[in-house]
Write a protein that holds these residues in place. Structure first.
Motif, PDB file in Angstrom:
ATOM      1  N   UNK A  97      -3.690 -21.564   6.674  1.00 16.53           N
ATOM      2  CA  UNK A  97      -4.261 -20.828   7.896  1.00 16.53           C
ATOM      3  C   UNK A  97      -5.616 -20.962   7.416  1.00 16.53           C
ATOM      4  N   UNK A  98      -5.959 -20.908   8.966  1.00 15.81           N
ATOM      5  CA  UNK A  98      -8.166 -20.815   8.858  1.00 15.81           C
ATOM      6  C   UNK A  98      -7.708 -19.321   8.669  1.00 15.81           C
ATOM      7  N   UNK A  99      -8.732 -18.580   8.292  1.00 17.08           N
ATOM      8  CA  UNK A  99      -8.604 -17.067   8.538  1.00 17.08           C
ATOM      9  C   UNK A  99      -8.753 -16.564   9.904  1.00 17.08           C
ATOM     10  N   UNK A 105      -3.537 -12.633  13.880  1.00 12.50           N
ATOM     11  CA  UNK A 105      -1.872 -12.406  13.928  1.00 12.50           C
ATOM     12  C   UNK A 105      -1.241 -11.589  12.972  1.00 12.50           C
ATOM     13  N   UNK A 106      -1.735 -10.895  12.150  1.00 18.68           N
ATOM     14  CA  UNK A 106      -1.304  -9.871  10.936  1.00 18.68           C
ATOM     15  C   UNK A 106      -1.003  -8.701  11.055  1.00 18.68           C
ATOM     16  N   UNK A 107      -0.134  -8.553  10.303  1.00 12.85           N
ATOM     17  CA  UNK A 107       1.056  -7.066  10.817  1.00 12.85           C
ATOM     18  C   UNK A 107      -0.567  -6.103  11.122  1.00 12.85           C
ATOM     19  N   UNK A 108      -0.128  -5.061  11.163  1.00  9.98           N
ATOM     20  CA  UNK A 108      -0.846  -4.249  11.803  1.00  9.98           C
ATOM     21  C   UNK A 108      -1.448  -3.440   9.968  1.00  9.98           C
ATOM     22  N   UNK A 109      -0.888  -3.093   9.174  1.00 14.56           N
ATOM     23  CA  UNK A 109      -1.048  -2.400   7.829  1.00 14.56           C
ATOM     24  C   UNK A 109      -0.898  -3.732   6.602  1.00 14.56           C
ATOM     25  N   UNK A 136       1.315  -9.161  -0.547  1.00 16.04           N
ATOM     26  CA  UNK A 136       0.737  -9.655  -0.281  1.00 16.04           C
ATOM     27  C   UNK A 136      -0.201 -10.594   1.142  1.00 16.04           C
ATOM     28  N   UNK A 137      -0.292 -10.171   2.309  1.00 22.84           N
ATOM     29  CA  UNK A 137      -0.367 -11.284   3.792  1.00 22.84           C
ATOM     30  C   UNK A 137      -0.901 -12.389   3.538  1.00 22.84           C
ATOM     31  N   UNK A 204      -5.030   1.831   8.022  1.00 23.66           N
ATOM     32  CA  UNK A 204      -4.347   0.299   8.348  1.00 23.66           C
ATOM     33  C   UNK A 204      -4.294  -0.800   7.841  1.00 23.66           C
ATOM     34  N   UNK A 205      -4.951  -1.345   8.623  1.00 21.72           N
ATOM     35  CA  UNK A 205      -4.606  -3.190   7.021  1.00 21.72           C
ATOM     36  C   UNK A 205      -5.680  -2.936   6.167  1.00 21.72           C
TER      37      UNK A 205
END
Length: 256
Positions: A97-99, A105-109, A136-137, A204-205
């Motif tokens: 995906x484009x960063x 849309x990534x998870x909070x952490x 790793x997300x 956090x993330x």
């Protein structure tokens, strides 16, 4: 134009395409029925025999569109005219995906790896393999400065590149700035840092930056960092291979 839904949908589709080149790598993809392919590109100068015939037959069996090009056009598609051997294949990588579009849309952490000038294809492939296997997300990958996603990277990743969550960007410093705006920590690794990678628990993330094999983290990327972490080492060892470091990061979040 960029706000047009049809344009965005088309762009998102092509962002997920990875063009594999070379006769053996293309044949291996076509033999793997779990991989979805978009189009096969062949040079008009290829002789319809041997491995070329096998590639063509597999594409026909799988209903993959076959396109023929002159050598110059094929070189533009493969981006490596010296090594493409007259063959290129568009593979659909569903997690690419484009960063900038993926970050919100990534998870909070979320835990991300950022690649800052990883120039060795084997290292890049092994990093991708560890990230795909571990906690790793997403992998922030800028095409400028990092090794190209070619056959050596695919081989070193043991094929996990096709399933890896690659987040594509043009400029790593710019996307790290976006990460910080969303409240994410940006961590670099330094031998003298007082805080250990294995003890750090972000609220956090977090983005973990992997620097160039020789030069380390670049100045513009270092300027975006918010924290420095260390990996405890013994017996006078000063540093680890960047791919080994990636493995430790990938599993550090599961410790404790």
């Amino acid at each position: 134009m960029s706000d047009n839904p049809a344009y965005r949908k088309r762009k998102a589709f092509f962002d997920r395409l990875l063009t594999v080149y070379g006769r053996k790598p293309v044949l291996e993809v076509l033999q793997n029925s779990s991989l979805q392919c978009h189009a096969l590109h062949l040079a008009e100068s290829n002789r319809e025999q041997g491995i070329i015939r096998e590639i063509r037959e597999l594409a026909d069996q799988r209903g993959i569109e076959v396109k023929h090009h002159d050598r110059q056009a094929l070189s533009r598609i493969s981006r490596n005219g010296r090594q493409d051997q007259g063959v290129a294949l568009d593979v659909i990588c569903p997690a690419f995906r484009q960063a900038s579009e993926a970050l919100p849309e990534l998870p909070p952490k979320a835990r991300l790896l950022a690649l800052d000038g990883i120039s060795n294809p084997q290292n890049l492939g092994m990093i991708i393999r560890s990230a795909a296997a571990g906690d790793i997300d997403g992998i922030l990958y800028a095409s400028r400065g990092n090794a190209a996603l070619g056959p050596l990277v695919i081989k070193a990743s043991a094929g996990t590149l096709y399933r890896a969550p690659l987040l594509l960007c043009d400029s790593l410093p710019e996307i790290l700035a976006e990460c910080r705006q969303q409240g994410m920590e940006v961590c670099t690794l330094a031998a003298q840092a007082p805080e250990s990678l294995f003890e750090y628990r972000p609220n956090s993330g977090c983005v973990y930056v992997l620097g160039n094999e020789t030069e380390g983290v670049s100045g513009p990327v270092q300027a975006r960092a918010t924290r420095s972490l260390s990996i405890p080492m013994r017996n006078g060892v000063e540093s680890l291979n960047v791919a080994v470091t990636a493995s430790l990061i990938a599993y550090a979040g599961q410790m404790g």
